[in-house]
Design a protein around this motif. Structure first.
Motif, mmCIF file in Angstrom:
data_model
loop_
_atom_site.group_PDB
_atom_site.id
_atom_site.type_symbol
_atom_site.label_atom_id
_atom_site.label_comp_id
_atom_site.label_asym_id
_atom_site.label_seq_id
_atom_site.Cartn_x
_atom_site.Cartn_y
_atom_site.Cartn_z
ATOM 1 N N ARG A 20 39.106 8.813 -44.802
ATOM 2 C CA ARG A 20 39.879 9.264 -45.968
ATOM 3 C C ARG A 20 39.064 10.193 -46.846
ATOM 4 N N GLN A 21 37.754 9.966 -46.911
ATOM 5 C CA GLN A 21 36.880 10.812 -47.715
ATOM 6 C C GLN A 21 36.434 12.070 -46.960
ATOM 7 N N THR A 22 36.560 12.029 -45.646
ATOM 8 C CA THR A 22 36.149 13.189 -44.842
ATOM 9 C C THR A 22 37.299 14.175 -44.670
ATOM 10 N N LYS A 23 38.478 13.662 -44.330
ATOM 11 C CA LYS A 23 39.629 14.532 -44.085
ATOM 12 C C LYS A 23 40.407 14.765 -45.380
ATOM 13 N N VAL A 24 39.795 15.531 -46.266
ATOM 14 C CA VAL A 24 40.449 15.910 -47.517
ATOM 15 C C VAL A 24 41.154 17.244 -47.313
ATOM 16 N N LYS A 25 41.867 17.727 -48.339
ATOM 17 C CA LYS A 25 42.651 18.968 -48.204
ATOM 18 C C LYS A 25 41.781 20.164 -47.818
ATOM 19 N N SER A 26 40.560 20.178 -48.331
ATOM 20 C CA SER A 26 39.692 21.339 -48.075
ATOM 21 C C SER A 26 38.916 21.229 -46.766
ATOM 22 N N SER A 27 39.081 20.126 -46.042
ATOM 23 C CA SER A 27 38.303 19.949 -44.811
ATOM 24 C C SER A 27 38.868 20.814 -43.683
ATOM 25 N N LEU A 28 38.015 21.063 -42.695
ATOM 26 C CA LEU A 28 38.396 21.850 -41.525
ATOM 27 C C LEU A 28 38.104 21.046 -40.268
ATOM 28 N N THR A 29 38.980 21.162 -39.283
ATOM 29 C CA THR A 29 38.771 20.485 -38.005
ATOM 30 C C THR A 29 38.689 21.528 -36.901
ATOM 31 N N SER A 30 37.667 21.402 -36.049
ATOM 32 C CA SER A 30 37.482 22.366 -34.962
ATOM 33 C C SER A 30 37.031 21.640 -33.700
ATOM 34 N N LEU A 31 37.261 22.287 -32.568
ATOM 35 C CA LEU A 31 36.820 21.757 -31.277
ATOM 36 C C LEU A 31 35.572 22.508 -30.845
ATOM 37 N N LEU A 32 34.522 21.762 -30.487
ATOM 38 C CA LEU A 32 33.255 22.363 -30.073
ATOM 39 C C LEU A 32 32.957 21.936 -28.637
ATOM 40 N N ALA A 33 32.768 22.921 -27.779
ATOM 41 C CA ALA A 33 32.398 22.637 -26.393
ATOM 42 C C ALA A 33 31.044 23.280 -26.128
ATOM 43 N N ALA A 34 30.049 22.478 -25.798
ATOM 44 C CA ALA A 34 28.680 22.981 -25.646
ATOM 45 C C ALA A 34 28.138 22.694 -24.259
ATOM 46 N N HIS A 35 27.454 23.690 -23.681
ATOM 47 C CA HIS A 35 26.786 23.566 -22.391
ATOM 48 C C HIS A 35 25.277 23.523 -22.649
ATOM 49 N N TYR A 36 24.624 22.468 -22.204
ATOM 50 C CA TYR A 36 23.185 22.289 -22.446
ATOM 51 C C TYR A 36 22.405 22.604 -21.175
ATOM 52 N N PHE A 37 21.361 23.422 -21.350
ATOM 53 C CA PHE A 37 20.582 23.897 -20.215
ATOM 54 C C PHE A 37 19.166 23.332 -20.236
ATOM 55 N N ASP A 38 18.667 23.023 -19.049
ATOM 56 C CA ASP A 38 17.293 22.553 -18.889
ATOM 57 C C ASP A 38 16.942 22.630 -17.408
ATOM 58 N N THR A 39 15.707 22.333 -17.086
ATOM 59 C CA THR A 39 15.292 22.246 -15.687
ATOM 60 C C THR A 39 15.661 20.857 -15.154
ATOM 61 N N PRO A 40 15.691 20.684 -13.832
ATOM 62 C CA PRO A 40 16.030 19.362 -13.285
ATOM 63 C C PRO A 40 15.114 18.252 -13.787
ATOM 64 N N ASP A 41 13.854 18.574 -14.068
ATOM 65 C CA ASP A 41 12.931 17.555 -14.566
ATOM 66 C C ASP A 41 12.801 17.577 -16.096
ATOM 67 N N GLN A 42 13.758 18.213 -16.767
ATOM 68 C CA GLN A 42 13.865 18.161 -18.225
ATOM 69 C C GLN A 42 12.614 18.681 -18.948
ATOM 70 N N VAL A 43 12.153 19.857 -18.566
ATOM 71 C CA VAL A 43 10.949 20.432 -19.175
ATOM 72 C C VAL A 43 11.164 20.741 -20.654
ATOM 73 N N LEU A 44 12.316 21.331 -20.991
ATOM 74 C CA LEU A 44 12.569 21.660 -22.395
ATOM 75 C C LEU A 44 12.619 20.399 -23.252
ATOM 76 N N ALA A 45 13.333 19.388 -22.775
ATOM 77 C CA ALA A 45 13.430 18.129 -23.531
ATOM 78 C C ALA A 45 12.057 17.504 -23.727
#
Length: 519
Positions: free
Chosen positions: A20-45
């Protein structure tokens, strides 16, 4: 760019009011689709980075994030991509990040395939996140915070074969005073019983790949203790508290999220013990220490200890006794009967508020802080500084603390075996304090000498720790024997060991007298 945000888990029973406090009149709702990239052995992580391409409205944005301070601040670089090129790449299943944007960061070399040295052979999409985000702005004077409520899932494999839910709320400082961020977060935390979370969406993806619900317990990492000889006393204490917090927060986060792993409980207790030691012995290094932190940390530590003691009886003490021929004794009911479980202790509102205030303290400017006039916990004064100890250098002030602790332990070594159980326990706690204070201050002195000194402490601390475990075991088995006769074997064993073990402790303490002091 530095992103400053606080992330919280959302309790189900407070969700309606929070929405109720988040979805006020001035709030915005959007859909976010993200693709995360790394090496098979997770070097970046493994190097504390996350690389993603995410659809944000009509745009596709490539983002590289780094760990930052490990608490609330993270490095972030955003680059808007050509939407048509991204659409074509998605259609041919060839979407990949543009690493030329990071020429100065050597990421290309980091993620290159060891066989071909080509990044295209190594870097690939490991998982995706689908999130519905509701945002609203909270403003005061010249400060603005974005509140974001995220609900969705992280997905791995074709046809969404494996997924885990995402359910969290974030407070990000868009502009203005960081103090407003923490005041806002504390208000929402009190109102909706929010619990801090250190788990990013990228980390959730990594856990999904590993088939784990929670990350491994986080141990103390002194390599991340940023201490140097020219630090002022307020700067030094902030660095020490920060080092304690990057051990405390991930373990507390895992427990609040439902982990029952005893390793998380143990490492959280170690982190709190280190923090309590720092706040006790260095409290006069800063005028901004809140005295209300100490009792809350002590209570949480004690509640976690109740659970930990009973877990050790089941997982360590009882198996050891059975190897010696002792009968089976079951401790599962005692552990289950504990009224305040680790999750309750960690989710407690006063503990969560204390964590928030400690994070804010580490981020506050030390130049506006000052040491207090008197140093605590020593009972002595450094020569030449009787009128104003606050003017001591950080090295001088810590030398005074180390000398006082060392002297007390040296004196106790001659009479340890004849001390009461409570007095012996105090010696053990003092030995741990000497170890932690030595580790915190080592970088202020010559490195080789401090390492040599710590090597003298380790055997004594281990022997005293085992002795304390036996004392605890003797007490609990004595209580258990009133209902279970099988427990008398343990009572007899610990009683027979007590005198010999106390003498061993005394001998180990005497060896510390020969330790080469580094201060």
């Amino acid at each position: 760019m530095q992103e400053i945000e606080l992330k919280f888990l959302v309790p189900e029973y407070r969700l309606d009011g929070l929405m109720r406090q988040t979805k006020v009149k001035s709030s915005l709702t959007s859909l976010l689709a993200a693709h995360y990239f790394d090496t098979p052995d997770q070097v970046l992580a493994a190097n504390g980075m996350a690389l993603r391409i995410r659809k944000e409205g009509d745009r596709w944005v490539q983002t590289l994030k780094s760990n930052g301070d490990g608490m609330a601040s993270r490095g972030e670089q955003n680059n808007v991509l050509d939407s048509q090129m991204v659409a074509e790449a998605l259609a041919t299943d060839s979407l990949s990040p543009d690493l030329s944007l990071y020429d100065t960061l050597d990421i290309t070399q980091l993620v290159a395939s060891p066989d071909t040295r080509r990044t295209t052979d190594a870097l690939a999409c490991q998982y995706i996140t689908e999130v519905q985000r509701t945002t609203r702005l909270i403003k005061k004077d010249d400060s603005t915070i974005e509140l974001a409520y995220d609900e969705g899932r992280v997905i791995h494999g074709e046809d969404s074969q494996i997924s885990q839910p995402i359910h969290e709320i974030e407070f990000e400082l868009i502009e203005g005073d960081v103090h407003f961020l923490f005041e806002t977060a504390k208000t929402w935390c009190r109102r909706y019983n929010l619990c801090l979370s250190t788990v990013t969406k990228a980390e959730r993806g990594g856990l999904l790949l590993a088939g784990k619900q929670h990350a491994e317990a986080t141990k103390a990492d002194l390599r991340q203790l940023a201490v140097h000889k020219k630090m002022s006393q307020p700067q030094f204490l902030r660095a020490v508290v920060h080092n304690c917090m990057i051990q405390i927060l991930p373990n507390a986060s895992a427990i609040a999220d439902g982990s029952t792993d005893g390793a998380h409980v143990h490492q959280l207790r170690v982190g709190i013990r280190r923090l309590r030691t720092a706040l006790r012995f260095f409290k006069d290094f800063s005028s901004q220490i809140n005295p209300e932190w100490a009792p809350i940390l002590k209570q949480t530590f004690s509640l976690l200890g109740d659970y930990r003691d009973r877990e050790l009886l089941q997982t360590r003490t009882q198996p050891m006794l059975e190897k010696l021929g002792g009968p089976a004794v079951d401790w599962s009911e005692e552990r289950a009967a504990i009224r305040i479980k680790p999750i309750d202790a960690v989710r407690a509102n006063d503990f969560q508020i204390t964590l928030l205030e400690l994070i804010e303290y580490t981020m506050s400017p030390a130049k506006k802080d000052r040491p207090l006039i008197k140093h605590s916990g020593t009972g002595s004064k450094t020569k030449g500084a009787k009128k104003n100890p606050a003017k001591l250098s950080t090295q001088q002030a810590t030398s005074e603390l180390l000398e006082a602790l060392y002297t007390k332990i040296s004196q106790a070594s001659d009479q340890f075996a004849s001390l009461s159980t409570d007095a012996q326990h105090d010696v053990r706690k003092r030995l741990k304090s000497l170890r932690y204070v030595s580790e915190f201050t080592a970088a202020l002195y010559k490195d080789k000498k401090s390492k040599a000194f710590l090597k003298y402490l380790e055997p004594a601390q281990e022997i005293l720790g085992e002795y304390n475990d036996d004392i605890v075991g003797q007490y609990f088995y004595g209580q258990k024997a009133q209902q279970d006769p099988n427990a008398w074997f343990a009572v007899g064993y610990f009683s027979a060991q007590e005198v010999h073990a106390a003498n061993q402790c005394a001998q180990s303490l005497k060896s510390i007298k020969d330790a080469p002091k580094f201060w």
